[in-house]
Design a protein around this motif. Sequence first.
Motif, PDB file in Angstrom:
ATOM      1  N   ALA A 137      39.060  29.645 100.368  1.00 36.12           N
ATOM      2  CA  ALA A 137      40.479  29.427 100.656  1.00 36.12           C
ATOM      3  C   ALA A 137      41.306  30.440  99.864  1.00 36.12           C
ATOM      4  O   ALA A 137      40.849  30.971  98.846  1.00 36.12           O
ATOM      5  N   ALA A 138      42.504  30.698 100.330  1.00 34.81           N
ATOM      6  CA  ALA A 138      43.405  31.596  99.609  1.00 34.81           C
ATOM      7  C   ALA A 138      43.833  30.923  98.314  1.00 34.81           C
ATOM      8  O   ALA A 138      44.263  29.767  98.308  1.00 34.81           O
ATOM      9  N   THR A 139      43.709  31.647  97.199  1.00 36.93           N
ATOM     10  CA  THR A 139      43.979  31.043  95.896  1.00 36.93           C
ATOM     11  C   THR A 139      45.424  30.577  95.771  1.00 36.93           C
ATOM     12  O   THR A 139      45.699  29.551  95.142  1.00 36.93           O
ATOM     13  N   GLU A 140      46.343  31.296  96.389  1.00 36.58           N
ATOM     14  CA  GLU A 140      47.740  30.862  96.302  1.00 36.58           C
ATOM     15  C   GLU A 140      47.969  29.555  97.059  1.00 36.58           C
ATOM     16  O   GLU A 140      48.929  28.824  96.784  1.00 36.58           O
ATOM     17  N   ALA A 141      47.069  29.232  98.012  1.00 40.57           N
ATOM     18  CA  ALA A 141      47.193  27.984  98.773  1.00 40.57           C
ATOM     19  C   ALA A 141      46.499  26.820  98.085  1.00 40.57           C
ATOM     20  O   ALA A 141      46.726  25.664  98.445  1.00 40.57           O
ATOM     21  N   THR A 142      45.634  27.106  97.101  1.00 35.69           N
ATOM     22  CA  THR A 142      44.916  26.048  96.380  1.00 35.69           C
ATOM     23  C   THR A 142      45.432  25.929  94.952  1.00 35.69           C
ATOM     24  O   THR A 142      44.703  25.555  94.043  1.00 35.69           O
ATOM     25  N   ARG A 143      46.682  26.277  94.761  1.00 36.89           N
ATOM     26  CA  ARG A 143      47.390  26.071  93.511  1.00 36.89           C
ATOM     27  C   ARG A 143      46.743  26.813  92.334  1.00 36.89           C
ATOM     28  O   ARG A 143      46.728  26.343  91.216  1.00 36.89           O
ATOM     29  N   GLY A 144      46.194  28.012  92.629  1.00 35.17           N
ATOM     30  CA  GLY A 144      45.669  28.859  91.575  1.00 35.17           C
ATOM     31  C   GLY A 144      44.212  28.647  91.232  1.00 35.17           C
ATOM     32  O   GLY A 144      43.651  29.409  90.438  1.00 35.17           O
ATOM     33  N   VAL A 145      43.580  27.626  91.796  1.00 35.94           N
ATOM     34  CA  VAL A 145      42.163  27.367  91.545  1.00 35.94           C
ATOM     35  C   VAL A 145      41.344  28.055  92.638  1.00 35.94           C
ATOM     36  O   VAL A 145      41.542  27.799  93.827  1.00 35.94           O
ATOM     37  N   ARG A 146      40.437  28.941  92.235  1.00 35.85           N
ATOM     38  CA  ARG A 146      39.589  29.639  93.209  1.00 35.85           C
ATOM     39  C   ARG A 146      38.564  28.661  93.780  1.00 35.85           C
ATOM     40  O   ARG A 146      37.756  28.103  93.041  1.00 35.85           O
ATOM     41  N   MET A 147      38.615  28.471  95.114  1.00 35.44           N
ATOM     42  CA  MET A 147      37.741  27.510  95.788  1.00 35.44           C
ATOM     43  C   MET A 147      36.957  28.175  96.900  1.00 35.44           C
ATOM     44  O   MET A 147      37.518  28.868  97.745  1.00 35.44           O
ATOM     45  N   PHE A 148      35.645  27.943  96.890  1.00 33.53           N
ATOM     46  CA  PHE A 148      34.755  28.385  97.944  1.00 33.53           C
ATOM     47  C   PHE A 148      34.157  27.167  98.635  1.00 33.53           C
ATOM     48  O   PHE A 148      34.131  26.060  98.078  1.00 33.53           O
ATOM     49  N   PHE A 149      33.638  27.395  99.837  1.00 33.97           N
ATOM     50  CA  PHE A 149      33.021  26.331 100.631  1.00 33.97           C
ATOM     51  C   PHE A 149      31.740  26.917 101.221  1.00 33.97           C
ATOM     52  O   PHE A 149      31.754  28.017 101.764  1.00 33.97           O
ATOM     53  N   LEU A 150      30.647  26.169 101.123  1.00 31.93           N
ATOM     54  CA  LEU A 150      29.328  26.743 101.403  1.00 31.93           C
ATOM     55  C   LEU A 150      28.476  25.772 102.202  1.00 31.93           C
ATOM     56  O   LEU A 150      28.488  24.567 101.953  1.00 31.93           O
ATOM     57  N   GLU A 151      27.746  26.310 103.163  1.00 32.86           N
ATOM     58  CA  GLU A 151      26.744  25.538 103.906  1.00 32.86           C
ATOM     59  C   GLU A 151      25.388  26.193 103.696  1.00 32.86           C
ATOM     60  O   GLU A 151      25.226  27.392 103.896  1.00 32.86           O
ATOM     61  N   ARG A 152      24.413  25.423 103.266  1.00 28.87           N
ATOM     62  CA  ARG A 152      23.048  25.936 103.161  1.00 28.87           C
ATOM     63  C   ARG A 152      22.085  24.877 103.686  1.00 28.87           C
ATOM     64  O   ARG A 152      22.367  23.680 103.647  1.00 28.87           O
TER      65      ARG A 152
END
Length: 282
Positions: free
Chosen positions: A125-140
């Motif tokens: 997600a864009a960091t500015e949209a997640t309130r400064g917290v860097r968030m990734f999303f993963l499928e394995r």
Amino acid sequence: MITGLDHVVVLTGDINAASAAYQTLFARAPAWQNSGDGADRVLFTLDNTTLELMAPSGEGANAARIRAVLAAQGEGLASICFRTGDIAKMHRRLDRLTLKPAAIAEVESRDAISGATLAWKRTRAATEATRGVRMFFLERDKERPLSVRTTTGSITALDHVVVSTSDPERAAALYGARLGLDMALDRSHPDWGRLMFFRCGDLIVEVTHRPGTPADTSQDQLRGLCWRVADIDATHARLTQAGVDVSEVRTGRKPGTRVMTVRSGTSGVPTLLVQPSAGKDA
């Protein structure tokens, strides 16, 4: 759509020192090591999530970016990655929620020791949209190998990751309504502020708001990690003998729990260890 916290990323300037320190802390061996795309990585996989150590390596844009973050902020927690069972649906949801997801990327990693490979799909997600917290999303579709225990008194799993916020209402909307995590607790106290727990698999994303928080309400911050142990006295004795700076064991805020603070060997990550109350798996 989020099924758990897949991993947390800790940036360090010295991958060998950080790996040795976490092997001492966890009493578990690294489960995966690889280099590429401007970074060296060492992964410790516990019973419910993975800690990924990352250090810059060589030249290139990614290595320069990591060095810039280290120069500006120092070592510490850099990002969190949620796990999902369907990355395409997750991407569509993030897009509908205006979290501005990046294009889905297919990634492969080869372990430097065993030669085994793992592959996954991810977005962020864009960091500015997640309130400064860097968030990734993963499928394995395949589990990582677990870190082998090297002695008694080992760390078993992650209990919670702490996020501090200056705007609890907007943070609650992000983690609850938008990301879809179940709010398990919302409690306020005049002395220590507001505390919210969001279930994420079998661990908690803890969002805190303290009295006197700075006025910038657009930025949240990853603050620390709390790891579970089965026998906190045994873990305390082991770490003390290893020369790790730890506090005395004390009664936790949650009834029935016992906790201690780790003051060294965490690559700048505020770290707490907890022995859960009787009846909860450790």
